[in-house]
Design an enzyme around this catalytic site. Structure first.
Site, PDB file in Angstrom:
ATOM      1  CG  ASN A  96      -9.035  -1.375  11.845  1.00  0.00           C
ATOM      2  OD1 ASN A  96      -8.179  -2.106  11.360  1.00  0.00           O
ATOM      3  ND2 ASN A  96      -9.392  -0.230  11.287  1.00  0.00           N
ATOM      4  CD  GLU A 130      -8.776   0.924   7.599  1.00  0.00           C
ATOM      5  OE1 GLU A 130      -8.713  -0.023   8.412  1.00  0.00           O
ATOM      6  OE2 GLU A 130      -8.306   2.047   7.843  1.00  0.00           O
ATOM      7  CG  ASP A 178      -0.327  -0.537   2.479  1.00  0.00           C
ATOM      8  OD1 ASP A 178       0.913  -0.503   2.578  1.00  0.00           O
ATOM      9  OD2 ASP A 178      -1.052  -0.986   3.367  1.00  0.00           O
ATOM     10  CG  HIS A 225      -5.914  -2.166   8.739  1.00  0.00           C
ATOM     11  ND1 HIS A 225      -6.022  -0.846   9.108  1.00  0.00           N
ATOM     12  CD2 HIS A 225      -4.590  -2.455   8.888  1.00  0.00           C
ATOM     13  CE1 HIS A 225      -4.842  -0.383   9.452  1.00  0.00           C
ATOM     14  NE2 HIS A 225      -3.952  -1.333   9.324  1.00  0.00           N
TER      15      HIS A 225
HETATM   16  C1  F6R Z   1       1.418  -1.282   6.061  1.00  0.00           C
HETATM   17  C2  F6R Z   1       0.178  -2.044   6.192  1.00  0.00           C
HETATM   18  C3  F6R Z   1      -0.651  -1.968   7.417  1.00  0.00           C
HETATM   19  C4  F6R Z   1       0.171  -2.212   8.694  1.00  0.00           C
HETATM   20  C5  F6R Z   1      -0.710  -2.144   9.931  1.00  0.00           C
HETATM   21  C6  F6R Z   1       0.090  -2.306  11.209  1.00  0.00           C
HETATM   22  O1  F6R Z   1       2.031  -1.480   4.821  1.00  0.00           O
HETATM   23  O2  F6R Z   1      -0.187  -2.695   5.269  1.00  0.00           O
HETATM   24  O3  F6R Z   1      -1.676  -2.942   7.338  1.00  0.00           O
HETATM   25  O4  F6R Z   1       0.779  -3.471   8.613  1.00  0.00           O
HETATM   26  O5  F6R Z   1      -1.377  -0.915   9.967  1.00  0.00           O
HETATM   27  O6  F6R Z   1       0.959  -1.227  11.323  1.00  0.00           O
HETATM   28  P1  F6R Z   1       2.086  -1.191  12.456  1.00  0.00           P
HETATM   29  O7  F6R Z   1       3.018  -2.294  12.153  1.00  0.00           O
HETATM   30  O8  F6R Z   1       2.721   0.153  12.311  1.00  0.00           O
HETATM   31  O9  F6R Z   1       1.374  -1.384  13.751  1.00  0.00           O
END
Ligand code: F6R
Length: 235
Positions: A136, A143, A67, A138
């Protein structure tokens, strides 16, 4: 599905790095699906350490990232392209021309999404997809929603995601409200998935995703349908 609960973040990182290293050693020209955020930093550090020791060679590896924030270009310090360059690509011998991160500045993001999915297909799909997980549930920026979205698409970030990610920005108002993310199809078609997480909030959502039904309200719950998914986490 293999679920491994370990003592601490260091163990999470080491175990994930072993799986990625094995993938590179078994197939030097593999396609890695990569994630950003705080969770994979320790994993990338381990891979860099092994590269410096001559154990790993990234010269034929290709990568596709999950992403990117809409509206940030690759030179912005909070863009995911910048993250990947600084946390991994600049520190190993990967050919940057073989590294792909969605373009959050594309004029036509819908078309970009279609092209990104076509690119992943042309590459033969993803051999190993590394995932983090949001508080959450995701994965990528898929999401919680009423239905799963198959292709790469623009997602409106939930308030909980914006709040979680504001730690990386000067203020909450600076966090982009939209991102372009790989959809559930490319993620689920990866031959192998490794999801890593650190901390009690993540442990809670992982346990909820694993215990309950498969629902787009908890996007990570779909991973239960994958044939080769390893979850490594600590609380
Ligand atoms: C980032 C991504 C997100 C993160 C998730 C957890 O490329 O795809 O799904 O993996 O938001 O983020 P952290 O590791 O910062 O808690």
């Amino acid at each position: 599905m293999k679920v491994i609960k370990v003592k601490n973040y260091q163990e999470v990182s080491e175990k994930a790095a072993y799986l990625i290293a094995a993938q590179i050693q078994l197939k030097p020209d593999c396609v890695l699906g990569l994630a950003t955020g705080s969770s994979p930093i320790g994993t990338y550090d381990k891979l860099i350490e092994w590269y410096n020791q001559g154990i790993l060679d990234f010269s034929a590896v290709k990568s596709v990232n999950l992403d990117e924030y809409v509206g940030l270009d690759g030179t912005h310090e909070q863009s995911y392209r910048y993250f990947m360059n600084t946390h991994l690509f600049d520190k190993v011998n990967i050919d940057k021309n073989n590294t792909y991160v969605p373009n959050g500045m594309a004029d036509d993001l819908e078309q970009f999404g279609k092209d990104y999915d076509a690119l992943i297909e042309q590459m033969g799909g993803i051999d190993l997809q590394l995932l983090g997980i949001g508080n959450n549930g995701h994965i990528g920026f898929n999401e919680p929603a009423d239905c799963f979205v198959a292709g790469t698409h623009v997602a409106t970030l939930k308030e909980s995601t914006i709040k979680a990610n504001k730690r990386f920005f000067a203020s909450e108002a600076d966090v982009p409200t939209k991102a372009i993310t790989m959809g559930i199809k490319a993620i689920m078609q990866a031959k192998k998935i490794v999801l890593i997480a650190n901390g009690s909030a993540k442990a809670e959502i992982i346990e909820k995703a694993l215990a309950g039904e498969i629902t787009p309200e908890i996007p990570a719950s779909i991973l239960k349908l994958h044939k080769d998914c390893t979850i490594i986490y600590c609380d």
